[in-house]
Design an enzyme around this catalytic site. Structure first.
Site, mmCIF file in Angstrom:
data_model
loop_
_atom_site.group_PDB
_atom_site.id
_atom_site.type_symbol
_atom_site.label_atom_id
_atom_site.label_comp_id
_atom_site.label_asym_id
_atom_site.label_seq_id
_atom_site.Cartn_x
_atom_site.Cartn_y
_atom_site.Cartn_z
ATOM 1 N N ASP A 184 0.865 -1.174 0.000
ATOM 2 C CA ASP A 184 0.000 0.000 0.000
ATOM 3 C C ASP A 184 0.913 1.240 0.000
ATOM 4 O O ASP A 184 1.419 1.621 -1.052
ATOM 5 C CB ASP A 184 -0.881 -0.114 1.254
ATOM 6 N N LYS A 232 -1.092 -1.674 -4.654
ATOM 7 C CA LYS A 232 -1.904 -0.454 -4.809
ATOM 8 C C LYS A 232 -0.934 0.686 -5.098
ATOM 9 O O LYS A 232 -0.636 1.500 -4.221
ATOM 10 C CB LYS A 232 -2.636 -0.144 -3.507
ATOM 11 N N ARG A 289 -10.246 -13.837 5.898
ATOM 12 C CA ARG A 289 -8.992 -14.349 5.327
ATOM 13 C C ARG A 289 -9.238 -15.634 4.540
ATOM 14 O O ARG A 289 -8.522 -15.955 3.612
ATOM 15 C CB ARG A 289 -7.969 -14.636 6.435
#
Ligand code: 5GP
Length: 173
Positions: free
Chosen positions: A99, A127, A161
């Site tokens: 991220d 991302k 998950r």
């Protein structure tokens, strides 16, 4: 809380994991590969990936968490460290998602200080538009937009998950 339809299906995931494993197998032929999974998030991707890699390897793990301090600087905490010898090994760090890049950058610099022969990074999701720290990534499964995703090892509050696919997570307001 809503978990919608697959953003990445089981088939898309499988296909890409096999492609990544093919590249890694070719690149690490004849090398001394130590594949380090970053827990908890990478546990499913990691276990799929190492089973598809054709070259011999050793496994180890690292448990890390990042949290925000002063609402801006990310701090990383290590809860479990690599126990294998890193010096002179060809280390591959396996992450679920990158991220801001803060976590991976911290882990990368920490491992480099232990003198590996080489260090590469493989992440299942990236991302890219959220990046704050420039960290070199060698193998990327999928680049995704700035959405919070769960499944295939990724969680919201340690749930979801076990979803076999990746889904966009939305909080119901
Ligand atoms: P970074 O240090 O790159 O900002 O954060 C990386 C970590 O944040 C990942 O290992 C993961 O734990 C968490 N993270 C970032 N984006 C997402 C997301 O979309 N979904 C989930 N479940 N975790 C995320």
């Amino acid at each position: 809380m809503v978990v919608g339809k697959p953003f990445l299906t089981v088939e898309q995931i499988q296909r890409r994991v096999n492609e990544l494993a093919g590249s890694i197998s070719a690149d690490y032929e004849g090398k001394n590969l130590l594949a380090v999974g970053i827990l908890k998030g990478a546990f499913i991707f990691y276990s799929d990936l190492v089973r598809a890699i054709q070259t011999p390897l050793s496994v180890d793990f690292l448990i890390a968490s990042s949290y925000l301090k002063d609402n801006s600087t990310g701090q990383v905490r290590i809860h479990y460290d690599i126990r294998e010898e890193v010096a002179d090994r060809d280390v591959l760090l396996v992450e679920d998602i990158v991220d801001t890049g803060v976590t991976l950058n911290y882990l990368r610099e920490r491992i480099l200080m232990q003198g590996p022969k080489s260090l590469r990074i493989c992440t299942f999701l990236d991302k890219k538009e959220r990046r704050e720290v420039d960290v070199p990534i060698d193998y990327i499964g999928y680049e995704i937009p700035n959405e919070f995703v769960v499944g295939y090892g990724l969680d919201y509050d340690n749930r979801f998950r076990n979803l076999p696919y990746i889904s966009v997570f939305k909080k119901r307001t």
